[in-house]
Write a protein that holds these residues in place. Sequence first.
Motif, PDB file in Angstrom:
ATOM      1  N   GLY A  29      59.054  53.268  -6.012  1.00 22.18           N
ATOM      2  CA  GLY A  29      59.494  52.343  -7.132  1.00 22.18           C
ATOM      3  C   GLY A  29      61.134  52.182  -7.502  1.00 22.18           C
ATOM      4  N   TRP A  30      61.238  51.068  -8.034  1.00 23.03           N
ATOM      5  CA  TRP A  30      63.032  51.633  -7.304  1.00 23.03           C
ATOM      6  C   TRP A  30      63.580  52.397  -9.415  1.00 23.03           C
ATOM      7  N   ALA A  31      62.253  52.868  -9.795  1.00 25.80           N
ATOM      8  CA  ALA A  31      63.838  53.239 -10.500  1.00 25.80           C
ATOM      9  C   ALA A  31      63.360  55.343 -10.075  1.00 25.80           C
ATOM     10  N   ASP A  32      62.831  55.345  -9.027  1.00 28.20           N
ATOM     11  CA  ASP A  32      62.987  56.872  -7.927  1.00 28.20           C
ATOM     12  C   ASP A  32      64.576  56.652  -7.607  1.00 28.20           C
ATOM     13  N   ARG A  33      63.850  55.722  -6.822  1.00 35.52           N
ATOM     14  CA  ARG A  33      65.476  55.236  -6.135  1.00 35.52           C
ATOM     15  C   ARG A  33      66.512  55.163  -6.588  1.00 35.52           C
ATOM     16  N   VAL A  34      66.394  54.535  -7.787  1.00 30.47           N
ATOM     17  CA  VAL A  34      67.724  54.911  -8.280  1.00 30.47           C
ATOM     18  C   VAL A  34      67.700  56.244  -8.517  1.00 30.47           C
ATOM     19  N   ALA A  35      67.459  56.900  -9.512  1.00 30.80           N
ATOM     20  CA  ALA A  35      67.647  57.718  -9.314  1.00 30.80           C
ATOM     21  C   ALA A  35      68.020  59.007  -8.535  1.00 30.80           C
ATOM     22  N   GLU A  36      67.269  58.976  -7.023  1.00 34.57           N
ATOM     23  CA  GLU A  36      67.751  59.365  -6.349  1.00 34.57           C
ATOM     24  C   GLU A  36      69.131  59.579  -5.785  1.00 34.57           C
ATOM     25  N   VAL A  37      69.828  58.069  -5.529  1.00 35.82           N
ATOM     26  CA  VAL A  37      71.321  57.973  -5.414  1.00 35.82           C
ATOM     27  C   VAL A  37      71.921  58.812  -6.578  1.00 35.82           C
ATOM     28  N   LEU A  38      71.565  58.513  -7.472  1.00 32.41           N
ATOM     29  CA  LEU A  38      72.484  58.899  -8.994  1.00 32.41           C
ATOM     30  C   LEU A  38      72.737  60.885  -8.418  1.00 32.41           C
ATOM     31  N   ALA A  39      71.540  60.998  -8.293  1.00 36.42           N
ATOM     32  CA  ALA A  39      71.047  62.575  -7.990  1.00 36.42           C
ATOM     33  C   ALA A  39      72.263  62.784  -7.116  1.00 36.42           C
ATOM     34  N   THR A  40      72.510  61.773  -5.949  1.00 37.13           N
ATOM     35  CA  THR A  40      73.224  62.407  -5.015  1.00 37.13           C
ATOM     36  C   THR A  40      74.713  62.850  -5.266  1.00 37.13           C
ATOM     37  N   ARG A  41      75.380  61.977  -6.630  1.00 34.06           N
ATOM     38  CA  ARG A  41      76.308  61.628  -7.007  1.00 34.06           C
ATOM     39  C   ARG A  41      76.989  62.724  -7.637  1.00 34.06           C
ATOM     40  N   GLU A  42      75.893  63.280  -9.070  1.00 35.47           N
ATOM     41  CA  GLU A  42      75.976  63.674  -9.915  1.00 35.47           C
ATOM     42  C   GLU A  42      75.097  65.140  -9.904  1.00 35.47           C
ATOM     43  N   PRO A  43      75.834  66.374  -9.007  1.00 34.42           N
ATOM     44  CA  PRO A  43      74.334  67.469  -9.174  1.00 34.42           C
ATOM     45  C   PRO A  43      74.382  68.519 -10.428  1.00 34.42           C
ATOM     46  N   ASP A  44      74.976  67.709 -11.774  1.00 33.70           N
ATOM     47  CA  ASP A  44      73.298  68.323 -13.271  1.00 33.70           C
ATOM     48  C   ASP A  44      72.303  66.877 -13.193  1.00 33.70           C
ATOM     49  N   PHE A  45      72.107  66.250 -12.425  1.00 31.47           N
ATOM     50  CA  PHE A  45      71.719  65.038 -12.730  1.00 31.47           C
ATOM     51  C   PHE A  45      70.331  65.368 -13.151  1.00 31.47           C
ATOM     52  N   ARG A  46      69.782  64.625 -14.646  1.00 32.91           N
ATOM     53  CA  ARG A  46      67.779  64.762 -14.565  1.00 32.91           C
ATOM     54  C   ARG A  46      67.581  63.136 -14.856  1.00 32.91           C
ATOM     55  N   TYR A  47      66.622  63.252 -14.630  1.00 34.98           N
ATOM     56  CA  TYR A  47      65.349  62.417 -14.212  1.00 34.98           C
ATOM     57  C   TYR A  47      64.267  61.934 -15.371  1.00 34.98           C
ATOM     58  N   ALA A  48      64.175  61.096 -15.717  1.00 36.24           N
ATOM     59  CA  ALA A  48      62.466  61.376 -16.198  1.00 36.24           C
ATOM     60  C   ALA A  48      62.141  59.597 -16.072  1.00 36.24           C
ATOM     61  N   ASN A  49      60.421  59.046 -16.570  1.00 40.94           N
ATOM     62  CA  ASN A  49      60.271  58.194 -15.671  1.00 40.94           C
ATOM     63  C   ASN A  49      58.990  57.931 -17.187  1.00 40.94           C
ATOM     64  N   LEU A  50      58.912  57.684 -17.705  1.00 41.87           N
ATOM     65  CA  LEU A  50      57.585  57.217 -18.563  1.00 41.87           C
ATOM     66  C   LEU A  50      56.691  56.043 -19.185  1.00 41.87           C
ATOM     67  N   ALA A  51      57.146  55.101 -17.834  1.00 39.44           N
ATOM     68  CA  ALA A  51      56.757  54.282 -17.890  1.00 39.44           C
ATOM     69  C   ALA A  51      55.333  54.596 -17.522  1.00 39.44           C
ATOM     70  N   ILE A  52      54.702  53.371 -17.900  1.00 38.18           N
ATOM     71  CA  ILE A  52      52.864  53.295 -17.576  1.00 38.18           C
ATOM     72  C   ILE A  52      52.276  52.439 -17.103  1.00 38.18           C
ATOM     73  N   ARG A  53      51.367  51.861 -16.420  1.00 38.89           N
ATOM     74  CA  ARG A  53      51.048  50.208 -15.395  1.00 38.89           C
ATOM     75  C   ARG A  53      49.973  49.883 -17.679  1.00 38.89           C
ATOM     76  N   GLY A  54      50.359  48.681 -17.263  1.00 42.81           N
ATOM     77  CA  GLY A  54      49.487  48.389 -18.486  1.00 42.81           C
ATOM     78  C   GLY A  54      49.822  47.740 -19.911  1.00 42.81           C
ATOM     79  N   ARG A  55      51.201  48.679 -19.934  1.00 41.64           N
ATOM     80  CA  ARG A  55      50.943  49.119 -21.198  1.00 41.64           C
ATOM     81  C   ARG A  55      51.919  47.358 -21.801  1.00 41.64           C
ATOM     82  N   LEU A  56      51.734  47.057 -23.133  1.00 35.91           N
ATOM     83  CA  LEU A  56      52.429  46.327 -23.608  1.00 35.91           C
ATOM     84  C   LEU A  56      53.219  46.044 -24.205  1.00 35.91           C
TER      85      LEU A  56
END
Length: 253
Positions: A29-56
Amino acid sequence: MSKRLVALGDSFTEGVGDDDPGRPNGVRGWADRVAEVLATREPDFRYANLAIRGRLLGQVLSEQLEPALAMDPDLVTLYAGGNDLMRPKVDIDALADKYDKAVARLTETGATVVLFTGVDGVEDPLFRRMRGRTAIYNEHVRVIAARHGTRIVDLWAMRQLRDRRLWSADRLHLNALGHAEVAIAVLDVLQVPHELTPAALGPRPVLPVRQQRAENLRWTREHALPWIGRRLRGESSGDTVSPKRPALAPVES
């Protein structure tokens, strides 16, 4: 540069349609791709993705907002409401009021917040019927973004997303190419340099009417009818799904 990204939402943010069996929940997904780019620019970068399919929208906010705030993110992406718009009845003004309050809480922390408009489905028979609803929802999102000073990714204006070649077979979720387009748009809105490039697909092929009908029938049988069945049974595609990245963690290269 951001050090803690938390992504909130539904299947769009989870990455459904961009299949990758080696990743949690089997999607990238797009969020993983964004996180991968940001991680290359910040050594201490951390990423969480709480999204779940089907949620209103209400479920996204009730289940994900507090855990996100507890992580003290400095960058948050939020998209919710698309599943509500597909319901037979929806109070868009009430949705916007909930959305506005949630965005206020996020921006009050000092985090950079990124919101999204809905895609313009004018060229798809199913989503064309929702076009008016989506346009109203989008205007609310734009007002909320202006009121709280958030960034906004205008998916409605991304005409390339009208190309079905950027969508998975279910026509509801972007495929890898579509998610890459969104990742580019998010990084551009954040003004983060990157090397991601749009797909060079060339002109869209013109399919014979008979082939179009055959594909529509296959889509109805394989995707639309099962989706309708789940709705009638009160089920969701996300009933047995957990967040793929429930806590802030480094991004593996």
